[in-house]
Motif scaffolding. Structure first.
Motif: not given
Length: 252
Positions: A68-73, A144-148, A173-178, A210-220
């Motif tokens: 699911f975090p891929v959708s946020y990315i 979550g998505e609109f906040a993100n 952090v904000v969007g996934q938290g919500l 989810k937040t960790g995934w976002e940080a890890l995939l930052t280079p991508v």
């Protein structure tokens, strides 16, 4: 003159100045976003899994968190490359797709099974809670998505387009938290197999993972954003954008 994340020059423009412009890859990014959203909600959301911590304790998490975090990315990419208004259009497309998924699931589960088919009970267990899951998912997804998207677009203005990692991680952090704190209690509170202590453990683990995934995939994210910006040829800033979720959608 603005630059892409790999320092190539781009034309910095406001969102409204490219309102009628057709972007080559926008529709493909939208399709990827909606596909991942649907699959992660219908396949991954219903199953809690676990990892064993060093002390031997089992820490539970929702299986859908792996995808699911891929959708946020992708949501970050949409807002960063195409602006808030076009990201808003994609969010509403995902919202409509979730409604259709719930309707289709209800119809399929409700149909009488053919004689000799023994999968009805399993089907009902997996998909029978779809309406509650989708209602929770739509609420959490919407918030979550609109906040993100809002946080990322605003941070892009504050940072003048620099330091992409700060706004992708900060908005997550904000969007996934919500999303996490809304979805799991609405979807599973009171159901068998979901005691309160497990529920909140999953909420916290979802947010962290989810937040960790976002940080890890930052280079991508940097690679994808840089490639799309070079291909589309612009750097969009939401300096004159209507940030209402119900604002007028811009054309792709």
């Amino acid at each position: 003159m603005e630059h892409s994340p790999d320092n190539r020059p781009l034309d910095a423009v406001s969102a409204s100045s490219v309102e009628q412009r057709h972007f080559r890859y926008y529709d493909l990014v939208m399709a990827a976003f909606v596909a991942i959203l649907l699959l992660s909600n219908i396949i991954g959301a219903s199953k809690p899994s676990y990892i064993t911590l060093p002390g031997g304790e089992q820490w539970s998490f929702g299986a859908g968190v792996l995808f699911f975090p891929v959708s946020y990315i992708i949501g970050d990419v949409l807002t960063e490359v195409y602006g808030y208004a076009r990201a808003r259009r994609v969010i509403w497309a995902g919202f409509a797709a979730l409604i259709f998924m719930a309707f289709m699931s209800w119809v399929v589960v409700s149909l009488p099974p053919a004689a000799g088919w023994d999968g009805q009970a399993a089907y009902e267990k997996v998909f029978g809670n779809t309406w509650r899951i989708v209602a929770a998912s739509m609420t959490a997804f919407w918030a979550g998505e609109f906040a993100n998207s809002f946080v990322l677009a605003k941070m892009k203005l504050w940072t003048k387009g620099k330091h992409l990692w700060t706004r992708t991680i900060g908005s997550t952090v904000v969007g996934q938290g919500l999303d996490s704190v809304i979805f799991y209690p609405l979807a599973f509170y009171g159901l068998a197999g979901w005691p309160p202590e497990l529920l909140w453990q999953v909420v916290l683990s979802q947010w962290a993972i989810k937040t960790g995934w976002e940080a890890l995939l930052t280079p991508v994210t940097y690679i994808v954003v840089g490639w799309l910006k070079r291909r589309e040829g612009v750097e969009i800033f939401d300096s004159d954008t209507d940030f209402s979720p119900f604002g007028r959608a811009q054309k792709s």
